[in-house]
Design an enzyme around this catalytic site. Structure first.
Site, PDB file in Angstrom:
ATOM      1  CB  SER A 171      -0.904   0.030   1.238  1.00 25.81           C
ATOM      2  OG  SER A 171      -1.689   1.220   1.272  1.00 25.81           O
TER       3      SER A 171
ATOM      4  CE1 TYR B 244      -4.127  -2.090   5.830  1.00 26.71           C
ATOM      5  CE2 TYR B 244      -3.682   0.252   5.530  1.00 26.71           C
ATOM      6  CZ  TYR B 244      -3.999  -0.989   5.001  1.00 26.71           C
ATOM      7  OH  TYR B 244      -4.176  -1.135   3.650  1.00 26.71           O
TER       8      TYR B 244
END
Length: 257
Positions: free
Chosen positions: A131, A144
Site C-alpha cells: 500500500s 495497519y
C-alpha cells in the site's frame, strides 16, 4: 490450465484479481476469512474452488496449503489483510495482534510455502498487495500502516533473492480504494473513510498487468505516482499529521505534535 491462488478474494481488490485471472484462463483457488456469498457471480463458468479460512493462524495457512493438494501454483496473489482504526492506545490489543498475524505473519507463512515450490519449478508470479500507506507513519491506523510498510519492503527483498530463479515478485501499492476495508476497520467516520475512493477494479488490473510483466511494483493512477514522489521529500512528522487528518475519527478533533 494454469493455476492461481488468491487470498482475500471475497471482495475488493482480491475479487477483482480473481475476475482477471478467470478471464485469462486460470483455474482458481480463492481464500478468504469471510463467506463468499454472491461474490463469484462474475466468475460463472470458470473452474473455481473456495475456502473460508483464517490466515492469521498457522492452522489456517496449513489448511489452505493442504487444499493446493500438490498442484503447481503459477500465480500467487497474496492479498489478504485488513485495517484497524482509532488511536493505538484505544485499540483492543487482540485486534492489533490479529491484524499483524493476518497482514504479516500469515502472508509470510504462505509466501514461503508457495515460493519454495515456485523456486523449485523455476517459474512463477507473485503479487503482494502492499500500500501507499506503507510510506506514511500511520497516525490513527498505526499498526495497519506499519504492516504495509513491512510488506512493501519485504516484496523488494524477496524479489532480489529470487532474481535468477524464474520467479518474479511484484508489489501492488494502491491508494484509497473502495472495499469493505473501511467498515471492517471501523473507519467510516473518518475523512478518508467517508471520502471518494478508487474503484477496486482499477488497482487490481494495474497489479495484474504489472505482475504478468514481471515488474517490481505498481502504484496505479497518476495521483498515487505523484503522492509517492512527494512523500519521499516530506518529513515523517508532517506525513504522520497528514495521515491523522485523514484517519482521525470525526469525534476526535485535537491535533498532537
Amino acid at each position: 490450465m494454469p493455476f492461481a491462488l488468491i487470498t482475500g478474494a471475497s471482495s475488493g481488490i482480491g475479487l477483482e484479481l480473481a475476475t482477471l485471472a478467470a478471464a485469462d484462463g486460470y483455474t482458481l483457488l480463492l481464500a478468504a476469512d469471510r463467506p463468499f456469498d454472491h461474490a463469484l457471480a462474475n466468475l460463472a463458468g470458470a473452474p473455481v474452488e473456495t475456502i473460508q479460512v483464517d490466515l492469521s493462524t498457522a492452522e489456517g495457512v496449513a489448511a489452505l496449503d493442504e487444499r493446493i493438494a500438490g498442484r503447481r501454483v503459477d500465480v500467487l496473489c497474496a492479498n489478504a489483510g485488513h485495517g484497524l482504526g482509532q488511536g493505538f492506545l484505544d485499540q483492543d490489543f487482540a485486534a492489533v495482534r490479529n491484524l499483524v498475524e493476518t497482514n504479516v505473519i500469515g502472508t509470510l507463512d504462505l509466501l514461503q510455502r508457495v515460493g519454495r515450490r515456485m523456486r523449485d519449478q523455476r517459474d512463477g508470479r507473485i503479487l503482494i498487495t502492499g500500500s501507499i500507506a506503507g510510506l506514511i507513519p500511520g497516525a490513527f491506523q498505526a499498526a495497519y500502516n506499519a504492516s504495509k510498510a513491512f510488506l512493501d519492503n519485504f516484496s523488494y527483498a524477496l524479489r532480489n533473492e529470487l532474481h535468477d530463479t524464474g520467479v518474479t515478485v511484484t508489489c501492488l501499492m494502491p491508494g484509497v480504494t473502495e472495499s469493505d476495508f473501511w467498515e471492517r476497520a471501523e473507519t467510516t467516520n473518518t475523512p478518508a473513510g467517508a471520502g471518494a475512493k478508487d474503484p477496486a477494479d482499477a488497482p487490481a488490473r494495474a497489479g495484474w498487468e504489472a505482475m504478468k510483466a514481471g515488474s517490481a511494483q505498481v502504484s496505479p493512477g497518476w495521483l498515487n505516482t505523484l503522492e509517492r514522489a512527494i512523500l519521499h521529500i516530506v518529513p515523517d512528522r508532517a506525513k504522520a499529521e497528514l495521515n491523522a487528518r485523514m484517519m482521525r475519527p470525526n469525534d476526535k478533533a485535537q491535533v498532537h505534535d
